[in-house]
Design a protein around this motif. Structure first.
Motif, PDB file in Angstrom:
ATOM      1  N   ASP A  77     -10.017   2.930   9.262  1.00 30.06           N
ATOM      2  CA  ASP A  77     -10.396   2.032  10.068  1.00 30.06           C
ATOM      3  C   ASP A  77     -10.791   0.497   9.833  1.00 30.06           C
ATOM      4  O   ASP A  77     -10.372  -0.456  10.658  1.00 30.06           O
ATOM      5  N   SER A  78     -11.005   0.535   8.379  1.00 31.68           N
ATOM      6  CA  SER A  78     -11.846  -0.355   7.580  1.00 31.68           C
ATOM      7  C   SER A  78     -11.025  -0.475   6.246  1.00 31.68           C
ATOM      8  O   SER A  78     -10.887   0.957   5.911  1.00 31.68           O
ATOM      9  N   TRP A  79     -10.640  -1.465   5.428  1.00 31.21           N
ATOM     10  CA  TRP A  79     -10.162  -1.292   4.609  1.00 31.21           C
ATOM     11  C   TRP A  79      -9.212  -0.619   3.878  1.00 31.21           C
ATOM     12  O   TRP A  79      -9.104   0.712   3.065  1.00 31.21           O
ATOM     13  N   GLY A  80      -7.942  -0.548   4.302  1.00 34.44           N
ATOM     14  CA  GLY A  80      -6.919   0.801   4.736  1.00 34.44           C
ATOM     15  C   GLY A  80      -6.350   0.258   5.814  1.00 34.44           C
ATOM     16  O   GLY A  80      -6.692   1.351   6.550  1.00 34.44           O
ATOM     17  N   THR A  81      -4.972  -0.790   5.767  1.00 34.27           N
ATOM     18  CA  THR A  81      -4.431  -0.366   6.917  1.00 34.27           C
ATOM     19  C   THR A  81      -3.266   1.089   6.955  1.00 34.27           C
ATOM     20  O   THR A  81      -2.773   0.784   8.105  1.00 34.27           O
ATOM     21  N   ASN A  82      -3.041   1.986   6.177  1.00 36.56           N
ATOM     22  CA  ASN A  82      -2.300   3.255   6.406  1.00 36.56           C
ATOM     23  C   ASN A  82      -1.345   2.926   7.187  1.00 36.56           C
ATOM     24  O   ASN A  82      -0.836   3.158   8.155  1.00 36.56           O
ATOM     25  N   ASP A  83       0.002   2.243   6.357  1.00 34.19           N
ATOM     26  CA  ASP A  83       0.701   1.279   6.376  1.00 34.19           C
ATOM     27  C   ASP A  83       2.442   2.082   5.205  1.00 34.19           C
ATOM     28  O   ASP A  83       3.019   1.418   5.342  1.00 34.19           O
TER      29      ASP A  83
END
Length: 568
Positions: A77-83
């Motif tokens: 949920d932070s430092w990684g947008t999972n896209d």
């Protein structure tokens, strides 16, 4: 690329303090800043170094790496947008391992150390297999020929087919080398063999089990080759129990030998930013799976959407927290553009611009690529700042915040995986007892997480009781591979199962199928690099994201996927 082929002075000789079983610790390495004379390299220490690095790579990719988000075990949920825009990693690790293990192989052969030679062959084949798994064509036959004056500075890229089949042949040759010399093999100290504590029979089983894994890796692309190989391999010694599996415990002394993304060796946010993925949360919930309690922490403040009359402070209130619960007024959902998360409808709801509210009572996960920004705002987080926490989304189980522990291991090859491979082979008609092996796989996974007593009840659950479908088998294998994301990803790529898809804010509509070559390859070994790109197949998604060199994209298909229906 030149650095791939020059066997440099090795500065990574390991002096390791370990336990002496297949669950021995990944341990601290003493670094020699002056290097070592190659002619004096101790093959035992060299092999230990490669074991450490191989296990750490699998462990790091397994838990909080983008691969774990790809296969929807976790989200950040932070430092990684999972896209799904990650280009991959591992190239340098694997080739560093290969330089070291190649020296170990040469030193073993020079010294007549047959057991060491076989282990070196297994480790070398495994690292080459991992390279071709992730990248496609890679330097192979010429990759380690740079040590001599007549060596190859700019190696060609060999076909993915030849690397796969060459690695399988090496697994088989190493197994045969061990079995035919079993009574006369030299000993290896358990403190140096952090994989199997010097147990030759376990190394033989491991080599055969790896061969089975890679025959099945080719089962869709080259079924005739795979079928013959699988049937021959099933007649050889393979892992027989959880005691045979390769799961290496973290030592917990330094960040490099501790559970990935713990919050103790670096910063607390290393742990708190890793959240369960909603895909896994709801899959386990549907099956009433006891592993949820082992892997996740209950959400601190659950959310309930209630009728106006049930709001503690009256029907005009939109949202409030009372007695450890958050209440949201149902009549406010439409006006505030909100929708309750449902695994069947959330994707369309997000495409329609609605904001999700998750009302799961125990565990709340993050949907995959749920928004175009980092999802620390999810589920109406009252503290929506980077690294600020979210009381309305679950954390991972607190054990994952520790440096080490009984369940914290780099799971390189589990007995559960072996059982599921045998079950799948039986479904294809290449083996026997699909149901029995499926059940053993489920049982082995529960056992390895300390839940052996839950098996008798769990195996009869709806959706778990054997139904003879590949879909069910691969779902249970996906669950069992939690914290072993590399294998889960490669299984998904081969079978398309489970049916995973990126969320609405991903870079592409489909999950990537390969890693991108390191950028320097296009300049340091330009001719061979561009030749390798010709072996990659363009797809309708190759150009989904601009900026890549020709076909060198995560959505271009390597040989193993060409002409195959899966994964997309």
């Amino acid at each position: 690329m030149k650095t791939l082929n020059k066997i440099m002075n090795l500065a990574l000789l390991a002096v390791l303090v370990v336990l002496g079983s297949c669950d021995d610790d990944i341990t601290e390495r003493n670094i020699n800043p002056n290097g070592v004379n190659l002619e004096e390299g101790n093959p035992s220490f060299l092999l230990t170094d490669v074991m450490v690095n191989t296990a750490m790579d699998v462990g790091n990719k397994g838990y909080s790496n983008p691969l774990a988000a790809y296969v929807q075990y976790i989200q950040k949920d932070s430092w990684g947008t999972n896209d799904y825009d990650w280009e991959g990693d591992g190239w340098e690790t694997y080739y560093n391992n290969l330089r070291t293990v190649n020296l170990a192989l040469e030193r073993s052969q020079e010294s007549g150390l047959v057991f060491h030679e076989a282990i070196a062959m297994i480790l070398r084949a495994h690292n080459f297999a991992l390279l071709t798994d992730f990248y496609g064509d890679v330097p192979y036959t010429e990759a380690l020929q740079g040590a001599d004056a007549d060596g190859v500075d700019l190696p060609k890229y060999d076909s993915q087919e030849s690397v796969y089949k060459g690695s399988i042949a090496d697994f088989e040759a190493a197994s045969q080398l061990i079995s035919s010399n079993m009574s006369s093999l030299e000993t290896i100290s358990p403190s140096q063999d952090i994989f199997f504590g010097g147990d030759a029979e376990k190394w033989e089983k491991y080599a055969n089990s790896l061969a089975l894994r890679y025959y099945m890796r080719l089962s869709e692309k080259d079924p005739a080759f795979a079928s013959t190989g699988v049937q021959n391999t099933l007649a050889k010694p393979l892992m027989e129990s959880v005691d045979d599996e390769l799961a290496v415990s973290y030592l917990g002394i330094s960040p490099g030998d501790s559970q990935p993304s713990n919050g103790l060796s670096a910063t607390p946010s290393n742990f708190t930013r890793v959240k369960p993925c909603a895909t896994l949360i709801y899959a386990l919930e549907e099956l009433d799976d006891p592993r949820s309690d082992i892997w996740f922490d209950a959400v601190e403040v659950p959310t309930q959407v209630v009728a106006p009359a049930e709001m503690p402070s009256g029907p005009s209130t939109f949202l409030e927290i009372s007695n450890g619960l958050r209440y949201i007024n149902n009549d406010s959902l439409a006006s505030k553009n909100l929708a309750i998360y449902d695994p069947a409808t959330w994707y369309a709801d997000r495409e329609a611009g609605l904001t999700m509210i998750d009302t799961n009572g125990v565990f709340v996960g993050l949907p995959v690529s749920n928004q175009g920004t980092e999802p620390y705002t999810y589920n109406l987080n009252p503290s929506p700042v980077q690294g600020g926490g979210n009381i309305h989304v679950s954390l991972m189980n607190p054990m994952f915040n520790e440096l080490e522990g009984p369940n914290l291991k780099a799971r390189v090859f589990s007995y559960a995986e072996l059982c599921f491979l045998k079950a799948e082979a039986a479904l294809k008609g290449w083996g026997t007892d699909a149901e029995g092996n499926y059940n053993k796989g489920v049982e082995a996974s529960l056992e390895t997480w300390g839940l052996a007593d839950a098996y008798e009840d769990y195996i009869d659950n709806e959706g778990v009781a054997y139904d003879g479908t590949l879909e069910q088998l691969m779902e249970q294998k996906w669950i069992a591979n939690f914290s072993s994301a590399s294998e889960a990803y490669l299984d998904w790529r081969r079978t398309g199962l489970p049916d995973l898809r990126p969320g609405p804010f991903a870079k592409s509509d489909v999950i990537p199928v390969r890693f991108v070559y390191p950028t320097e390859n296009s300049t340091l070994n330009r001719e061979n690099y561009y030749s390798a790109l010709n072996s990659l197949e363009e797809t309708e998604h190759t150009d989904d994201v601009p900026g890549y060199i020709q076909n060198d994209t995560p959505w271009s298909k390597p040989w193993v996927l060409q002409g195959v229906d899966q994964p997309w």
